[in-house]
Design an enzyme around this catalytic site. Structure first.
Site, PDB file in Angstrom:
ATOM      1  N   ARG A  33       0.850  -1.201   0.000  1.00 31.63           N
ATOM      2  CA  ARG A  33       0.000   0.000   0.000  1.00 31.63           C
ATOM      3  C   ARG A  33       0.886   1.253   0.000  1.00 31.63           C
ATOM      4  O   ARG A  33       0.606   2.225  -0.697  1.00 31.63           O
ATOM      5  CB  ARG A  33      -0.897   0.036   1.242  1.00 31.63           C
ATOM      6  N   GLU A 177     -13.401 -15.925   8.322  1.00 31.00           N
ATOM      7  CA  GLU A 177     -13.330 -15.355   6.971  1.00 31.00           C
ATOM      8  C   GLU A 177     -12.817 -16.351   5.929  1.00 31.00           C
ATOM      9  O   GLU A 177     -11.610 -16.490   5.742  1.00 31.00           O
ATOM     10  CB  GLU A 177     -12.412 -14.117   6.965  1.00 31.00           C
ATOM     11  N   LYS A 219     -17.323 -13.446   8.010  1.00 33.33           N
ATOM     12  CA  LYS A 219     -16.816 -12.419   7.090  1.00 33.33           C
ATOM     13  C   LYS A 219     -16.630 -13.109   5.752  1.00 33.33           C
ATOM     14  O   LYS A 219     -15.780 -13.998   5.618  1.00 33.33           O
ATOM     15  CB  LYS A 219     -15.500 -11.834   7.608  1.00 33.33           C
ATOM     16  N   SER A 261     -14.062  -6.555   0.812  1.00 32.53           N
ATOM     17  CA  SER A 261     -14.197  -5.939  -0.515  1.00 32.53           C
ATOM     18  C   SER A 261     -13.426  -6.733  -1.566  1.00 32.53           C
ATOM     19  O   SER A 261     -13.841  -6.766  -2.734  1.00 32.53           O
ATOM     20  CB  SER A 261     -13.793  -4.465  -0.500  1.00 32.53           C
ATOM     21  N   GLY A 262     -12.324  -7.341  -1.205  1.00 31.58           N
ATOM     22  CA  GLY A 262     -11.670  -8.327  -2.067  1.00 31.58           C
ATOM     23  C   GLY A 262     -11.169  -7.863  -3.425  1.00 31.58           C
ATOM     24  O   GLY A 262     -10.973  -8.682  -4.313  1.00 31.58           O
ATOM     25  N   GLY A 263     -11.001  -6.548  -3.603  1.00 33.65           N
ATOM     26  CA  GLY A 263     -10.526  -6.069  -4.908  1.00 33.65           C
ATOM     27  C   GLY A 263     -11.611  -5.315  -5.677  1.00 33.65           C
ATOM     28  O   GLY A 263     -11.375  -4.821  -6.778  1.00 33.65           O
ATOM     29  N   ARG A 292      -9.413  -2.441   1.375  1.00 33.32           N
ATOM     30  CA  ARG A 292      -9.055  -1.634   0.214  1.00 33.32           C
ATOM     31  C   ARG A 292     -10.154  -0.675  -0.247  1.00 33.32           C
ATOM     32  O   ARG A 292      -9.877   0.467  -0.608  1.00 33.32           O
ATOM     33  CB  ARG A 292      -8.643  -2.555  -0.941  1.00 33.32           C
TER      34      ARG A 292
HETATM   35  P1  13P Z   1     -10.362  -6.155   1.598  1.00 35.87           P
HETATM   36  O1  13P Z   1     -11.686  -5.447   1.857  1.00 35.87           O
HETATM   37  O2  13P Z   1      -9.324  -5.235   1.044  1.00 35.87           O
HETATM   38  O3  13P Z   1     -10.558  -7.410   0.828  1.00 35.87           O
HETATM   39  O4  13P Z   1      -9.790  -6.557   3.014  1.00 35.87           O
HETATM   40  C1  13P Z   1     -10.632  -7.074   3.966  1.00 35.87           C
HETATM   41  C2  13P Z   1      -9.929  -8.071   4.785  1.00 35.87           C
HETATM   42  O5  13P Z   1      -9.934  -7.987   6.002  1.00 35.87           O
HETATM   43  C3  13P Z   1      -9.271  -9.195   4.116  1.00 35.87           C
HETATM   44  O6  13P Z   1      -8.844 -10.129   5.031  1.00 35.87           O
END
Ligand code: 13P
Length: 331
Positions: A33, A177, A219, A261-263, A292
């Site tokens: 980042r 998650e 999650k 959000s995953g990208g 992100r």
């Molecule tokens: P992102 O929303 O960037 O995918 O990150 C969330 C997260 O905690 C991933 O483990």
């Protein structure tokens, strides 16, 4: 395990109109980042980066939890207040990332297993004493040729269940998650099918291990086409498929459901969450737990130049306000 205490913590996280800020990048991911805005990956720059998102007036109106990395939970803000104290003063629950990252899965090229169970019991005790009341563990599932294998899903589900059990014994609410990655050329149908397989297995094993579901937060990723699939799908279709798979495989008594959000871009993350939250068939509170998609705009504006801090923090608050509305399907 004190079930009532776990439920109380869960209730302070799953609050109407609020979500979770994920700012728990490991030092190496934080380095990516920082590199994207031309900054060196030093401890001080990581502290400046975390400060940008944690020391902001009024974030408590929109976030009820913040996921931190081990370095951050021990660090002070730029005003020399421990980050964890800063959050506590705003009644934001500190959630600690406790997994130690991913390793290759032996005999299954391209697939990954998440590590970190060794010594976890002691680490959870320490984090509890420090004030953390939530934890996060991320397993990743890659879609590809003959992937994911049942073995990969099953091993990650077993590990997630052990982690969740240890958290609950320590008085900490686990965020479980299992992330189905967006990377790849897969269709949205495949994404739905794979997320279904993953959620089914994860909840089968959690229940076998007597993990207390009302004291746990899922999650999850959304049902989205692969990044390189060239498919363009509406938020309505993403929501319809996501809601369908969740309703089918996630037990109704789970404490809450939050999305990563995953990208996805910030705009997509907001629109997709809004479309999901509009659905009235969901038995759980749903919200965001974005990294992100929350951080992107503010990081770009800041770009490591503190003259831009005010504007960057304003952009951050605008994203949080929109996300807050999206959690109620009000956009
Ligand atoms: P992102 O929303 O960037 O995918 O990150 C969330 C997260 O905690 C991933 O483990």
């Amino acid at each position: 395990m004190n079930k009532l205490d776990l439920e109380k913590i869960k209730e302070t996280i799953m609050v109407r109109g609020k979500g979770i800020l994920a700012i728990d990048e490991s030092n190496s991911t934080a380095g990516l980042r920082l590199a994207s805005i031309g900054l060196e990956n030093t401890e001080e720059n990581r502290r400046r980066y975390r400060d940008l998102f944690l020391d902001v007036p009024e974030i408590e109106k929109y976030i009820s939890g913040a996921i931190l990395y081990d370095e951050t939970i021990r660090q002070n803000s730029l005003k020399e207040i421990p980050f964890i104290k800063l959050l506590e003063d705003k009644s934001i629950v500190s959630i600690i990332k406790v997994d130690m990252g991913i390793i290759d899965m032996e005999g299954f090229p391209g697939e990954k297993i998440t590590e970190g169970l060794l010594g976890l019991e002691d680490r959870l005790k320490e984090y509890y004493e420090m004030g953390a009341r939530g934890a996060k563990w991320r397993a990743i599932i890659q879609i590809g040729e003959n992937m994911p294998s049942d073995e990969c899903i099953s091993q990650n589900a077993e590990i997630l269940s052990k982690y969740a059990h240890l958290c609950q014994e320590a008085g900490i609410v686990p965020l479980v998650e299992p992330e189905v990655l967006m990377d790849g050329t897969h269709t949205i149908e495949t994404s739905e099918e794979v997320l279904g397989r993953v959620l089914k297995k994860v909840f089968d094993v959690l229940q076998e291990k007597d993990v207390y579901l009302p004291g746990l937060i899922l999650k999850t990723s959304m049902v989205i086409s692969g990044k390189d699939s060239n498919e363009i799908k509406t938020e309505e279709e993403i929501a319809e498929r996501t809601v369908r798979v969740l309703n089918k495989y996630v037990p109704k008594n789970v404490g809450g459901v939050v999305f990563l959000s995953g990208g996805q871009s910030t705009k997509e993350g907001i629109a997709n969450l809004n479309a999901i939250a509009e659905d009235t068939s969901l038995p759980w509170d749903v919200s965001f737990s974005y990294g992100r998609a929350i951080q992107g705009p503010a990081l770009n504006i800041w770009s490591g130049n503190d003259d831009n801090l005010t504007l960057a923090k304003e952009a951050y608050l605008t994203v949080l306000k929109d996300l807050s509305k999206a959690t109620e399907g009000e956009l």
